[in-house]
Scaffold this motif. Structure first.
Motif, PDB file in Angstrom:
ATOM      1  N   LEU A 398       0.827  -1.204   0.000  1.00 36.73           N
ATOM      2  CA  LEU A 398       0.000   0.000   0.000  1.00 36.73           C
ATOM      3  C   LEU A 398       0.864   1.258   0.000  1.00 36.73           C
ATOM      4  N   TYR A 399       1.848   1.305   0.904  1.00 39.43           N
ATOM      5  CA  TYR A 399       2.673   2.512   0.996  1.00 39.43           C
ATOM      6  C   TYR A 399       3.540   2.694  -0.240  1.00 39.43           C
ATOM      7  N   ARG A 400       3.933   1.604  -0.879  1.00 40.36           N
ATOM      8  CA  ARG A 400       4.696   1.719  -2.131  1.00 40.36           C
ATOM      9  C   ARG A 400       3.836   2.421  -3.192  1.00 40.36           C
ATOM     10  N   ARG A 401       2.557   2.022  -3.293  1.00 44.11           N
ATOM     11  CA  ARG A 401       1.657   2.668  -4.257  1.00 44.11           C
ATOM     12  C   ARG A 401       1.443   4.134  -3.901  1.00 44.11           C
ATOM     13  N   ARG A 402       1.225   4.405  -2.633  1.00 45.62           N
ATOM     14  CA  ARG A 402       0.957   5.782  -2.221  1.00 45.62           C
ATOM     15  C   ARG A 402       2.185   6.670  -2.419  1.00 45.62           C
ATOM     16  N   GLN A 403       3.356   6.118  -2.160  1.00 47.28           N
ATOM     17  CA  GLN A 403       4.566   6.900  -2.375  1.00 47.28           C
ATOM     18  C   GLN A 403       4.723   7.274  -3.839  1.00 47.28           C
ATOM     19  N   GLN A 404       4.506   6.300  -4.721  1.00 45.74           N
ATOM     20  CA  GLN A 404       4.634   6.558  -6.154  1.00 45.74           C
ATOM     21  C   GLN A 404       3.590   7.554  -6.627  1.00 45.74           C
ATOM     22  N   ALA A 405       2.357   7.420  -6.110  1.00 46.56           N
ATOM     23  CA  ALA A 405       1.298   8.345  -6.501  1.00 46.56           C
ATOM     24  C   ALA A 405       1.614   9.762  -6.038  1.00 46.56           C
ATOM     25  N   LEU A 406       2.199   9.905  -4.852  1.00 49.08           N
ATOM     26  CA  LEU A 406       2.544  11.230  -4.359  1.00 49.08           C
ATOM     27  C   LEU A 406       3.688  11.828  -5.173  1.00 49.08           C
ATOM     28  N   ARG A 407       4.650  11.004  -5.540  1.00 42.89           N
ATOM     29  CA  ARG A 407       5.735  11.493  -6.396  1.00 42.89           C
ATOM     30  C   ARG A 407       5.175  12.030  -7.719  1.00 42.89           C
ATOM     31  N   GLU A 408       4.252  11.290  -8.297  1.00 44.04           N
ATOM     32  CA  GLU A 408       3.669  11.721  -9.565  1.00 44.04           C
ATOM     33  C   GLU A 408       2.876  13.014  -9.393  1.00 44.04           C
ATOM     34  N   LEU A 410       3.377  15.356  -7.152  1.00 43.34           N
ATOM     35  CA  LEU A 410       4.321  16.454  -6.950  1.00 43.34           C
ATOM     36  C   LEU A 410       4.952  16.876  -8.273  1.00 43.34           C
ATOM     37  N   ALA A 411       5.318  15.895  -9.106  1.00 40.27           N
ATOM     38  CA  ALA A 411       5.949  16.211 -10.390  1.00 40.27           C
ATOM     39  C   ALA A 411       4.990  16.962 -11.313  1.00 40.27           C
ATOM     40  N   ARG A 412       3.696  16.641 -11.255  1.00 41.23           N
ATOM     41  CA  ARG A 412       2.738  17.235 -12.184  1.00 41.23           C
ATOM     42  C   ARG A 412       2.150  18.544 -11.682  1.00 41.23           C
ATOM     43  N   HIS A 413       1.987  18.694 -10.343  1.00 38.37           N
ATOM     44  CA  HIS A 413       1.175  19.795  -9.839  1.00 38.37           C
ATOM     45  C   HIS A 413       1.908  20.793  -8.947  1.00 38.37           C
ATOM     46  N   LEU A 414       3.105  20.477  -8.467  1.00 36.63           N
ATOM     47  CA  LEU A 414       3.817  21.433  -7.617  1.00 36.63           C
ATOM     48  C   LEU A 414       4.642  22.353  -8.513  1.00 36.63           C
ATOM     49  N   ASP A 415       4.118  23.552  -8.748  1.00 39.59           N
ATOM     50  CA  ASP A 415       4.655  24.442  -9.778  1.00 39.59           C
ATOM     51  C   ASP A 415       5.697  25.412  -9.236  1.00 39.59           C
ATOM     52  N   ILE A 416       6.502  25.001  -8.306  1.00 36.65           N
ATOM     53  CA  ILE A 416       7.630  25.805  -7.858  1.00 36.65           C
ATOM     54  C   ILE A 416       8.848  24.889  -7.823  1.00 36.65           C
ATOM     55  N   PRO A 417      10.050  25.428  -7.900  1.00 34.92           N
ATOM     56  CA  PRO A 417      11.238  24.576  -7.838  1.00 34.92           C
ATOM     57  C   PRO A 417      11.267  23.783  -6.532  1.00 34.92           C
TER      58      PRO A 417
END
Length: 504
Positions: A398-408, A410-417
Motif C-alpha cells: 500500500l505505501y509503495r503505491r501511495r509513495q509513487q502516486a505522491l511522487r507523480e 508532486l511532479a505534475r502539480h507542484l509548480d515551484i522549484p
C-alpha cells in the motif's frame, strides 16, 4: 428563627438560595461548596463563628443532619475548628486564630503568581508547537483504516482468555515474556538483530524507550549527539534529561560526523536512525556505520539506533540493523509498533546489549511496572499467529503505491522549484523548497485546508539553507486526494513567493 440571630454571616450562608429541583446538585453538596469557597476567598475570615447546625438548617430549609455532615467534613479538611464555644473558621495562612470578625472589607481572592518552570520546559516549548486537528499529509500516521481489526480482536480475545485474573496485577517490569520472545524472533529474522528475549525491554512507545536509554547510560550534563535535521522526540528526551545536545549534520549518506568532533566534543550518547533517517530518508552507509561503532567503542560512548520505518522499504530488500553488524556492539536498539500497527497501542521496545541488560535489572525493577499486559499478550499472539507479518506485507504494498502516486502528483502539480527526498522507505516524502517560500508559513496556511504537513525547518537545531521544505506523510492519506491536495499546496506556495517578490 430570624436570620439576624447569626448576622453578619447570613449574607454569605443564605444568599443566594440553594438550588432545588431537577438537575440541581444535592443540597448538602451545595452547602459544602459554598462554605469552602467562602473560607478560601476570605468572605468568612479566620475566627469567624458559624451558627449552630439547628438554626442554620431551619434558615436554609435543609435537614440538620446535612448541616452537621458539612461541618464535620470541613472540620476534617481543616477549614473549621469545632469547640465548646461553637464552630469557628480555622486560620489557613499561619498565625493565631482571629478572635473577632474584622469590620473592613474581605480581602480579594489571591491571584496565581507567575512562577518559572524548569529550563527544559521552555527549551522544548520554544522548539515545537501544538498540533491541531488537521490530518491530510500528517507525518507518522499509518493507514489506520487498513488495520485488520477482526484479526486483532481475535488475538485480544485469546489474550483475555489465557491471561485470566492474574494478568490484572503487575507484570514483569521488562514486559510480558511471550511478547519479548516473539519480538526477539521477529527482529532476528527481519532486521538481523542479535538478541535474546532477556535483552528485549517493552516500553510505552519509542519515547519511553529513549527515556529509558538515557536513564541507563547518561548523567545530567553529558553530551548527546543528535541528527540535524532529526527526530524531535530524541531532542526532547535528551533535553528533559538535562543532557548537552550537540547537533550533527546529515547528508545523503546519513549522519556525517565532522572531522575532529570525537576529540572536541566526545559524546556519551549518539542518536541515529541509520536505516531510514527522519526526516530526510537518508540511509547511513556501511562505512559510516562501522566507523561510528569503532569510535563509540574507543570513546566509551553508546549509540541509540532508532529503527524508524525500517519495515516499510519500497525498493529491494530491507536494510539490516546496525546493531547486528558485530557482536557486543555498543548499540541500544529502539523501535515502536505505533507505525507498524497503530499509535494508541502505545507499545515500543529497546534491545539492550547483554551485559547492560544484566546490570540494569535493579533500575528496571524500580522504574518500570509492567503495564498493558493484555495488550502485550494480544500482540504476542498477533505475531505468533502470522498476522503481524501478513499485515506488514499488505502495508508495504500500500505505501509503495501511495509513495509513487505522491511522487507523480508532486511532479505534475507542484509548480515551484523543489527536490523530493526520502523515497525508498517509510510513510513520508520530504520536499525541499526555495528560500522565498518559508516552510513554516506554508505549513500554517495549509492547515486551513485540512492539511498537516510538517515544516522541515522545525526538525533542525542549526540554521541551514537546505532545511526549508515540507515533510508530507502519505500513510493515512488516500492517493485519490493527492492531485487536489498538491495543487492547493502549489497555489499557497506561489502566493507566498508573490508576497516575497512584492516585498523585494
Amino acid at each position: 428563627m430570624s436570620h439576624a440571630s447569626f448576622s453578619p454571616v447570613s449574607d454569605v450562608l443564605l444568599a443566594p438560595s440553594l438550588q432545588r429541583g431537577p438537575g440541581a446538585e444535592p443540597l448538602q453538596r451545595q452547602l459544602l461548596q459554598r462554605l469552602r469557597a467562602a473560607i478560601l476567598t476570605g468572605r468568612l475570615p479566620a475566627g469567624c463563628r458559624l451558627p449552630g447546625s439547628r438554626p442554620l438548617a431551619e434558615a436554609l430549609g435543609v435537614s440538620r443532619n446535612s448541616v452537621i455532615a458539612v461541618y464535620e467534613q470541613l472540620s476534617a479538611e481543616g477549614y473549621l475548628e469545632p469547640s465548646r464555644q461553637g464552630t469557628r473558621v480555622a486560620e489557613l495562612r499561619g498565625g493565631g486564630v482571629v478572635s473577632v470578625m474584622p469590620q473592613q472589607a474581605s480581602p480579594p481572592a489571591p491571584r496565581m503568581q507567575t512562577r518559572p518552570l524548569a529550563g527544559r520546559v521552555e527549551r522544548v516549548r520554544s522548539h515545537y508547537g501544538a498540533q491541531d486537528g488537521a490530518h491530510a499529509f500528517r507525518p507518522g500516521v499509518p493507514a489506520l483504516a487498513r488495520f485488520p481489526m477482526p484479526a486483532w480482536k481475535r488475538s485480544v480475545d485469546r489474550a483475555y482468555q489465557r491471561g485470566g485474573v492474574a494478568t490484572l496485577g503487575y507484570g514483569d517490569p521488562a514486559g510480558e515474556p511471550a511478547l519479548r520472545r516473539a519480538l526477539a524472533m521477529h527482529l532476528a529474522v527481519a532486521r538481523g538483530v542479535r538478541c535474546t528475549a532477556d535483552q528485549v525491554m517493552i516500553t510505552e512507545g519509542a519515547q519511553e524507550a529513549l527515556a529509558l536509554c538515557v536513564r541507563l547510560v547518561a548523567n545530567p550534563g553529558d553530551i548527546a549527539w543528535v541528527e540535524d535535521p532529526g527526530y524531535r522526540g530524541a531532542q526532547t528526551a535528551f533535553e528533559c534529561a538535562d543532557l548537552t545536545v550537540v547537533p550533527v549534520p546529515v547528508d545523503a549518506s546519513g549522519l556525517a560526523v565532522p572531522q575532529g568532533a570525537w576529540d572536541a566534543q566526545p559524546p556519551r550518547l549518539v542518536y541515529t536512525s541509520p536505516s531510514h533517517q527522519y526526516p530526510t530518508g537518508a540511509v547511513l552507509s556501511a562505512a559510516r556505520r562501522l566507523a561510528l561503532m569503532e569510535q563509540a567503542q574507543a570513546h566509551g560512548a553508546w549509540i541509540i539506533e532508532d529503527d524508524y520505518d525500517s519495515e516499510f522499504r519500497h525498493a529491494g530488500e530491507l536494510i539490516g540493523a546496525m546493531q547486528g553488524l558485530q557482536a557486543d556492539a555498543p548499540v541500544l536498539y529502539v523501535g515502536t509498533f505505533s507505525k507498524t500497527l497503530f499509535p494508541s497501542l502505545r507499545l515500543g521496545f529497546v534491545v539492550l546489549p547483554a551485559a547492560l541488560a544484566q546490570q540494569a535489572q535493579t533500575l528496571l525493577q524500580e522504574t518500570l511496572r509492567g503495564g498493558h499486559r493484555f495488550e502485550q499478550l494480544a500482540l504476542a499472539d498477533f505475531m505468533e499467529s502470522g498476522q503481524f507479518s501478513r499485515h506488514l506485507g499488505r502495508m508495504r504494498r500500500l505505501y509503495r503505491r501511495r509513495q509513487q502516486a505522491l511522487r507523480e502528483a508532486l511532479a505534475r502539480h507542484l509548480d515551484i522549484p523543489h527536490q523530493v527526498l526520502g523515497g525508498d522507505s517509510g510513510m513520508h516524502l520530504t520536499v525541499q523548497l526555495p528560500p522565498d517560500c518559508p516552510d513554516h508559513l506554508l505549513a500554517q496556511a495549509a492547515r486551513a485546508y485540512d492539511m498537516a504537513p510538517a515544516p522541515l525547518s522545525r526538525f533542525a537545531l542549526m540554521q541551514r539553507a537546505d532545511c526549508n521544505g515540507l515533510v508530507l506523510g502519505y500513510g493515512n492519506t488516500s492517493e485519490s486526494q493527492y492531485p487536489a491536495l498538491v495543487q492547493r499546496l502549489s497555489a499557497l506556495a506561489l502566493q507566498l513567493q508573490g508576497r516575497a517578490l512584492r516585498r523585494a
